[in-house]
Design an enzyme around this catalytic site. Structure first.
Site, PDB file in Angstrom:
ATOM      1  N   ASP A 466      24.270  52.562  61.649  1.00 24.22           N
ATOM      2  CA  ASP A 466      25.218  51.847  61.229  1.00 24.22           C
ATOM      3  C   ASP A 466      24.174  51.211  60.792  1.00 24.22           C
ATOM      4  O   ASP A 466      22.948  50.207  61.443  1.00 24.22           O
ATOM      5  CB  ASP A 466      26.064  51.135  62.128  1.00 24.22           C
ATOM      6  CG  ASP A 466      26.907  50.024  61.982  1.00 24.22           C
ATOM      7  OD1 ASP A 466      26.571  49.840  60.556  1.00 24.22           O
ATOM      8  OD2 ASP A 466      27.082  49.481  62.513  1.00 24.22           O
ATOM      9  N   GLY A 509      29.638  50.859  52.933  1.00 19.53           N
ATOM     10  CA  GLY A 509      30.044  51.841  51.296  1.00 19.53           C
ATOM     11  C   GLY A 509      29.003  51.059  49.936  1.00 19.53           C
ATOM     12  O   GLY A 509      29.235  51.555  48.718  1.00 19.53           O
ATOM     13  N   ASP A 530      35.114  47.075  57.945  1.00 17.72           N
ATOM     14  CA  ASP A 530      35.858  47.572  59.563  1.00 17.72           C
ATOM     15  C   ASP A 530      37.099  47.330  59.219  1.00 17.72           C
ATOM     16  O   ASP A 530      37.543  46.066  58.828  1.00 17.72           O
ATOM     17  CB  ASP A 530      35.481  46.734  60.482  1.00 17.72           C
ATOM     18  CG  ASP A 530      33.878  47.312  60.891  1.00 17.72           C
ATOM     19  OD1 ASP A 530      33.537  47.477  60.484  1.00 17.72           O
ATOM     20  OD2 ASP A 530      33.554  46.875  62.200  1.00 17.72           O
TER      21      ASP A 530
HETATM   22  C1  GLA Z   1      30.080  48.190  62.891  1.00 12.43           C
HETATM   23  C2  GLA Z   1      30.486  48.938  62.394  1.00 12.43           C
HETATM   24  C3  GLA Z   1      31.812  49.755  63.868  1.00 12.43           C
HETATM   25  C4  GLA Z   1      31.221  49.417  64.484  1.00 12.43           C
HETATM   26  C5  GLA Z   1      30.122  48.066  65.613  1.00 12.43           C
HETATM   27  C6  GLA Z   1      29.296  48.090  66.461  1.00 12.43           C
HETATM   28  O1  GLA Z   1      31.190  46.629  62.888  1.00 12.43           O
HETATM   29  O2  GLA Z   1      31.167  49.017  60.878  1.00 12.43           O
HETATM   30  O3  GLA Z   1      32.325  50.276  63.149  1.00 12.43           O
HETATM   31  O4  GLA Z   1      30.342  50.103  64.708  1.00 12.43           O
HETATM   32  O5  GLA Z   1      29.416  47.617  64.394  1.00 12.43           O
HETATM   33  O6  GLA Z   1      28.720  46.894  66.904  1.00 12.43           O
END
Ligand code: GLA
Length: 715
Positions: A466, A509, A530
């Site tokens: 991430d 993305g 998210d």
């Molecule tokens: C981001 C990701 C989420 C999750 C959080 C964890 O927001 O997009 O899916 O993994 O981090 O902190």
């Protein structure tokens, strides 16, 4: 308070009501700043100028305190009322313990009237200091307001219990909670409305009195028909003020699995030469089931009691295996191909992830209890296998030699991995290419190889990587190479391990990741920010994925984020998803058509009958897991309805007709409009019923935000 004065930066003087903010910009407060074109991570302040009418006070029976509701704040905030600090949520970078996000917590600050200097009928200044670690930023996801609390504001209607199904009825216990220090009396009303006719079909009233700090329980037991909206109202006797809750009654579409054996799940699996394989044969039928296989390649063995295939294969190639599953009622067989080569994830990943339920409150115990429930409730028998730990497993410091360490909530990762594998499940983990993860935990920057080695030791099968704080490294460099680089570094580290690790990119993305994901070996890539459990979020994310159809193929999937069904909450406090049952059928249908990874986001140990039924329809899952690996195309987009078509390996097509309107409507599509033949046969795959020929066309009455999902086969 839908708008405030806004300024980027951080100065102590900005808390002072006398500060002159007239040169500040006006900003909406019902949506995050990034969504309004403010591209900023770090500090900023909001200042609200609020006139509080004294009638607020005179109309209250309680006259005890104010409530300042700030909706949600991304990530942490500190609040001043006329210069006096009244509260803080989350931690700022300079606070003891360092930065900690609290974006998932709704902000309600309760302020005792006696402690505040309120300028009644004159201006008051509410100043809010905000720090944004990453992403959205600021106040959003609701509209801030101030109110004076009354008895009714200390009451709540709690609908969190799950519905159970008894004959044709749905049943649940509601709780009305009284958080006042005095007894509260009032009238509780239950209404049920049929959305098709708009008529009220049921109404019942109860006089209730609830002791201080206690609950009243109301049993709802009514006919469980699709399209029924239930409204609950509690009107407090003294003031006549009321609170309300609304939900839709759930209904079951998927028939129960037969008692005779049936093999479910993907018909193909990919593994690299010499990598350990764990494959659990997904099968339903009266237990016990006995599993066998012919043509099992050398190096593999099958446990006949559990259906788990383990071992490894040295030589690349396609290995068709004939699997049989037997019980006292019969035997069934199916061919499953083990493709030994370079590609993993030949069908989209199916499993569970901790984030949408537990957020940063995840623990090893919670992970295990969802995994155990996935087994006990039979989800594993429909192909659900990944158990993925998201953010918040990491300790605050690495060990002396730089090895990543778990925090106290995850005492033994290897033991967790071994336990999952012994049950035929796969183990996923989470990190960031940056210094810190999105939750502020340690990322992998500068330790990629070391981390990949640690994951290998723990038996990790899946990494969600991430972006988060990697912006610090990327800085203002917007070249494509800068966006690809961190993912290349981790790709190399993962490839150096003797086990296969599914590579899940999460960078929302950026830079059209679908175009280059395959070059960094990604098995899937998040295509958006998210998701959250609202129709707006589902619609916004789900119904724009069609543009990316051409990028999906076996081993390379677009990922529109995890499922928002069941009990979610992104924290220790779980609630029922705010999606209606129809929206949930739409969600699962659309994600299946889009060949998206399917990661259950709820606590499976608390899964209810509706959600379980929603996630165990083998004909729907088969659309997602189809070996052709095509993502559906959007073939029709008309005034508030859309039609998607997904080509399937057996030559048939899965067709989803979606009603995007918020009322019932009849949708009619001629076969020629979506290139189907009138003689093609239609099967309703949620209800698992043949419907005959298309003939004149497909005409269905669909509920608000609802779906009809069919399989169409030409003769
Ligand atoms: C981001 C990701 C989420 C999750 C959080 C964890 O927001 O997009 O899916 O993994 O981090 O902190």
């Amino acid at each position: 308070m839908p708008q405030a004065k806004f300024c980027i930066g951080n100065q102590a003087a900005w808390s002072d009501p006398r500060f002159n903010d007239s040169s500040w910009q006006d900003l909406k407060t019902n949506t995050f700043w990034e969504k309004q074109g403010v591209d900023h991570n770090g500090y900023a302040w909001y200042r609200f100028h609020v006139r509080l009418p004294s009638s607020l006070k005179t109309r209250s029976a309680l006259k005890d305190s104010l409530l300042l509701n700030l909706a949600y704040v991304d990530d942490c905030d500190e609040v001043y009322f006329n210069g006096k600090k009244i509260g803080q949520t989350g931690r700022f970078p300079e606070d003891k313990g360092g930065y900690s996000t609290a974006y998932a917590n709704k902000r309600g600050y309760h302020l005792a009237l006696k402690d505040l200097t309120i300028n009644w009928d004159r201006e008051n200044v509410i100043a809010v200091k905000v720090y944004d670690g990453n992403g959205d930023g600021g106040i959003g996801n609701g509209t801030p307001y101030v109110t004076i609390l009354d008895y009714i504001d200390n009451m709540a209607i709690n609908t969190n219990n799950s519905f159970t199904f008894a004959a044709a009825n749905v049943r649940k216990e509601l709780k009305v909670t009284n958080n006042n220090d005095t007894l509260v009396k009032g009238l509780f009303t239950v209404n049920a409305k049929d959305e098709q006719t708009g008529k009220n079909v049921y109404s019942k009233q109860y006089n209730i009195s609830i002791a201080p700090k206690a609950n009243a329980t109301i049993l709802i037991d009514i006919a469980g028909k699709p399209g029924t909206t239930l409204t609950y109202i509690f009107a407090e006797q003294k003031t006549g003020k009321s609170i309300m809750a609304i939900e839709q009654s759930p209904y079951i579409l998927t028939p129960r699995p037969q008692e005779t054996p049936r093999i479910n799940g993907a018909q193909i699996t990919g593994v690299r030469p010499n990598s350990p394989l764990i494959y659990k044969i997904a099968a339903t039928g009266k237990k016990p089931l006995t599993y066998s296989a012919t043509q099992l390649p050398d190096g593999l063995k099958l446990d006949s009691a559990t259906g788990i295939i383990t071992g490894s294969i040295a030589k690349a190639g396609d290995y068709p295996v004939n699997i049989s599953v037997k019980n006292t009622l019969g035997t069934t067989s199916r061919t499953m191909t083990i493709k030994v080569g370079d590609m993993l994830a030949l069908t989209p990943a199916m499993g569970w992830n901790s984030w949408n339920c537990w957020g940063t409150s995840v623990t090893a115990e919670k992970v295990k209890s969802s995994a155990q429930a996935l087994i006990d409730k039979g989800l594993i028998d429909h192909g659900w296998t990944y158990i993925n730990v998201d953010d918040a497993w990491e300790a605050s410091a690495r060990s002396a030699d730089g090895t990543i360490v778990t925090n106290e909530k995850f005492p033994d990762m290897k033991a967790l991995g071994d336990w999952l594998h012994s049950h035929g499940l796969k183990f996923g983990i989470y990190s960031s290419p940056g210094r810190l993860t999105c939750g502020g935990y340690l990322g992998s920057l500068g330790h990629e190889l070391q981390d990949a080695e640690t994951y290998n030791k723990w038996g990790v099968d899946y990494l969600k990587h991430d972006w988060c704080s990697y912006s610090e490294v990327a800085g203002s460099d917007t070249s494509l190479e800068t966006f690809m680089k961190p993912y290349r570094v981790m790709q190399k580290a993962l490839r150096a391990q003797p086990r296969d690790i599914y590579y899940s990119l999460c960078q929302y993305g950026m830079k059209d990741v679908w175009k280059w994901g395959p070059q960094v070996d990604a098995n899937s890539w998040r295509t958006t920010g998210d998701i959250t459990d609202t129709w707006e979020s589902l619609h916004d994310i789900g119904f724009r994925q069609y543009k990316l159809s051409e990028y999906a193929r076996p081993g390379r999937w677009n990922d529109p984020d995890m499922l928002i069904v069941g009990k979610v909450g992104w924290s220790g406090n779980l609630r029922n998803t705010r999606l209606t049952p129809d929206e949930q059928y739409t969600h699962i249908s659309l994600w299946s058509l889009l060949a998206s990874p399917l990661l259950i986001g709820c606590d499976i140990s608390q899964i209810d009958d509706f959600t379980l039924n929603l996630l165990t329809n083998d004909e729907v899952i088969a659309v997602n897991q189809d070996t052709l690996g095509k993502q559906a195309r959007r073939v029709l987009a008309k005034n508030e309805y859309e039609v998607y078509v997904k080509e399937l390996a057996d030559g048939s097509k899965a067709v989803g007709l979606f009603n995007l309107a918020d009322k019932y409507r009849t949708i009619s599509v001629k076969p020629s409009e979506i290139s189907l033949s009138p003689s093609a046969q239609v099967r309703d795959i949620w209800r698992q019923k043949d419907l005959g020929k298309i003939a004149e066309g497909l005409t269905y009455k669909l509920p608000p935000h609802g779906v009809m999902l069919i399989k169409v086969k030409s003769n």
